[in-house]
Design an enzyme around this catalytic site. Structure first.
Site, mmCIF file in Angstrom:
data_model
loop_
_atom_site.group_PDB
_atom_site.id
_atom_site.type_symbol
_atom_site.label_atom_id
_atom_site.label_comp_id
_atom_site.label_asym_id
_atom_site.label_seq_id
_atom_site.Cartn_x
_atom_site.Cartn_y
_atom_site.Cartn_z
ATOM 1 N N HIS A 79 -7.910 14.594 0.356
ATOM 2 C CA HIS A 79 -6.871 15.144 -0.513
ATOM 3 C C HIS A 79 -7.353 16.373 -1.268
ATOM 4 O O HIS A 79 -6.538 17.198 -1.690
ATOM 5 C CB HIS A 79 -6.371 14.064 -1.461
ATOM 6 N N HIS A 83 -7.392 6.507 9.236
ATOM 7 C CA HIS A 83 -6.807 5.179 9.075
ATOM 8 C C HIS A 83 -7.625 4.086 9.758
ATOM 9 O O HIS A 83 -7.269 2.910 9.683
ATOM 10 C CB HIS A 83 -5.378 5.178 9.601
#
Length: 725
Positions: A99, A269
């Site tokens: 991020h 993920h």
């Protein structure tokens, strides 16, 4: 970690009636009670390290391996105030690094991890960055220990790399060199919306209008997101086509192709989980709106347990993607592709997908108790990798070739975390990969030309018949592509002679080709990049400047070293410096785009002002456009632009319905005097720009203009010369 990963559910804390055309909402708009430190901005940017601090030198003195060892130890040193899922902080730090870097967008090169902006509003309080304040606080003891030798910006990315490695995942390398800033970068446009995601905000892309609605440089689909809404467009889990469309477009705007998109999504993920095992209404304000006693922590929960560990709520989604969330495995694609999924609600009410009839061995350990097994889950964004035909083909490829997947993820992660650093020459440290990558815009090393060669080529250019206007426009076209945001562009490499830049309308392709061909005939062993800049020197000295500085040593890039698609997005829609406006209807005013371009070039108001005034009289306008050419001495570096703009005998009037073109008539007899654009007249109508322009129009101003113009011009010509720093 999902593309909106762990976004806290919460409301917009501000009145919904303020927006800015260029820079959108300010931090004060979002958080009215926030301390307005920008009142001190007139004294210059905040930098407690001082102007003489050399971060590159400090980083080179760092005990790099010791930092990595300390980060590795931190991964499994779970703290009671914020316990590690599965006893391992690795997934948390991967999300933090992702991020930090994932705000990068190709259109203007802004965003990204390059200066540690995740520490400041608005990014520290974006919904999508929920609870990352805790990740940064976990890193503080390491930052404190190594001090100035490693920046927060470098530490964020290095922590992500170490996290991947500590869980057995692949990495491609690491380059340091991201110097910190100490205040928010206020020139970044994040959007004009006055609501965060999950507040009935429309996605920036719709089936009716397609990608045109994703305005300007923006890349994220909704305000407060890094990428896309993982529950589906506007939270709709049944919009498969829209989900794939949003992912493809937003990742493309962040420099990723479809294969990189799949690799990053699946690789990220493979680790960790989402958090939604509780009541989202119990979350407090984001850090920038938080209580003083919280000391920078946000989203504090009033849950009985304090809302940590088992009861953490961030995105509202809940669960791990794989049955091995703290280890790199092949399980992500296996679980995604082998199971059928049904739509369920998380405990916090978010839409997510759960495997049907999942085998016990394929269930994940509970993050807070490994003896308990719980179903895995997928987001709607994950399901797009299965349901979209293009994504599915790539997913099948990676499922059947794990080594290819590992390599693709490692490379995509490296690109994600280094894309905004510019050329590889800026990278520092022992883990910089030797391989040159096309997205790094490689340029062969140049050779410093001898004084005799410079004098010889300079004389040939002066006698070539090329005009001041042609030489100035060519040098400007080459160098002014530089942008400080991601350190791309600039004169080094002479890419102005290659596709796509040679064909950009703003560069006047026919004129440009003539100049390039002539310079190629004259330059001898000098690089074309140096010859183009030297041509600008010749032009300025012909125009009356004395002893214009020139520093050679640039190299020439090849077509094979140039990613045309990545340079396409850098083509200007307007360039006030050349008084150019393209055919596309502009979303913002030309003068606002002028400020944005000047900001990307690293110019101050006086530097921008003197360059505009000088370029006008030198004949740098696009084509034969006479607008703003306020001089009877064309091709001479004079202060005529400002003198004649401020002439009180002028009466200005718009000549078109768009208020783009203007004409000046004489106040006495009504005769036509000058033509101008908005980019010209703004230097008379705006009080701050006029105040600077008057310095050059007053007595003694012409000499000062020449001196200041040459200094600002040389700054642009050398903006990408990182070897000179």
């Amino acid at each position: 970690m999902d593309m909106k990963t762990d976004e806290p559910l919460g409301g917009c804390p501000v009145p919904h009636n303020q927006a800015r055309a260029l820079l959108g909402r300010t931090n004060k708009d979002w958080w009215p009670e926030m301390l307005a430190t920008e009142i001190l901005n007139p004294n210059g940017p905040t930098n407690p390290m001082g102007e003489d601090f050399d971060y590159a030198a400090a980083f080179k003195a760092l005990d790099y391996q010791a930092v990595k060892d300390d980060l590795t130890a931190l991964m499994t040193d779970s703290q009671p105030w914020w316990p590690a899922d599965y006893g391992h902080y690795g997934p948390f730090f991967i999300r933090m690094a992702w991020h930090a870097a994932g705000t990068y967008r190709t259109a203007d090169g802004r965003g990204g991890a390059n200066s540690g902006q995740q520490r400041f509003a608005p990014l520290d309080s974006w919904p999508d960055n929920g609870n990352l304040d805790k990740a940064r606080r976990l890193l503080w003891p390491i930052k404190q220990k190594y001090g100035q030798n490693i920046s927060w910006a470098d530490l964020f990315i290095l922590a992500g790399n170490v996290a991947i490695e500590s869980m057995g995942g692949p990495t491609f390398g690491f380059g340091g060199g991201r110097a910190d800033v100490y205040e928010p970068e206020r020139d970044i446009y994040w959007g004009s919306e006055d609501k965060w995601v999950n507040e009935d905000v429309q996605t920036r892309i719709s089936p009716e209008h397609g990608m045109e609605e994703l305005e300007g440089p923006l890349a994220a689909i909704q305000m407060g997101l890094i990428y896309v809404n993982p529950e589906g467009p506007q939270g709709n889990p049944h919009d498969d086509a829209g989900m794939a469309r949003d992912m493809k477009e937003t990742f493309a705007r962040m420099a990723m192709d479809h294969e990189e998109t799949v690799a990053l999504t699946a690789g990220g993920h493979t680790f960790g989980k989402c958090h939604g095992n509780g009541d989202a209404s119990l979350l407090g304000a984001a850090p920038s709106g938080g209580d003083l006693a919280a000391q920078g922590f946000g989203w504090v929960s009033s849950h009985d347990s304090g809302g940590i560990g088992e009861h953490t709520v961030t995105s509202g989604l809940e669960g791990a993607w794989t049955n091995t969330p703290d280890t790199w495995t092949e399980n992500y694609f296996r679980l995604l592709l082998d199971y059928d999924y049904e739509l369920v609600k998380s405990p916090a009410g978010a839409n997510q997908w759960q495997p049907i009839d999942q085998k016990p061995e394929d269930m994940a350990p509970a993050a807070w108790d490994s003896s308990i097994r719980v179903p895995t889950m997928m987001t709607t964004a994950d399901m797009a990798l299965k349901r979209d035909p293009e994504f599915r083909k790539i997913s099948e490829k990676f499922r059947n070739g794990h080594e290819a997947f590992k390599d693709a993820f490692a490379r995509a992660w490296f690109k994600l975390t280094h894309r905004d650093m510019g050329p590889k020459v800026r990278y520092l440290g022992p883990e910089v990969p030797a391989e040159d990558l096309i997205w790094q815009d490689p340029v062969p090393a140049g050779t410093m030309p001898s004084d005799s060669l410079v004098a010889e080529v300079k004389g040939k250019i002066a006698d070539s018949g090329l005009t001041v206007s042609q030489l100035v426009k060519t040098a400007w076209a080459s160098a002014s592509t530089y942008r400080k945001s991601d350190h791309r562009g600039g004169a080094n490499g002479a890419r102005v002679a290659l596709a796509p830049q040679k064909d950009w309308d703003v560069n006047e392709p026919a004129m440009l080709a003539k100049v390039i061909d002539t310079l190629n005939d004259l330059r001898g062993s000098m690089s074309l990049a140096d010859a183009i800049v030297l041509g600008g020197v010749v032009a300025l000295e012909k125009a009356g400047a004395k002893d214009v500085p020139f520093t050679g040593g640039r190299g020439d890039a090849t077509a094979e070293q140039t990613d045309c698609e990545s340079f396409d997005v850098m083509e200007p829609e307007a360039d006030a410096f050349r008084n150019y406006v393209g055919k596309k209807k502009l979303a913002v005013k030309v003068e606002e785009m002028m400020l944005d371009r000047a900001s990307l070039l690293g110019l101050s108001v006086p530097e921008m002002t003197v360059l505009i005034g000088g370029l006008r009289v030198l004949g740098a306008n696009h084509g034969e456009r006479g607008h703003g050419h306020f001089t009877k001495r064309p091709g001479q570096l004079t202060n005529d632009f400002f003198v004649n703009l401020y002439d009180m005998t002028n009466v200005w009037k718009a000549t078109d319905d768009r208020d783009e073109d203007y004409v000046a008539t004489d106040r006495k007899d009504g005769s036509k005097k000058w033509q101008a654009t908005r980019a010209d007249l703004i230097f008379g109508s705006n009080s701050e720009l006029r105040a600077v322009g008057e310095v050059y129009a007053q007595k003694g101003g012409e000499e000062k203009l020449v001196k200041d113009f040459v200094k600002a011009w040389t700054k642009i010509m050398n903006a990408d010369r990182f070897d000179l720093a």
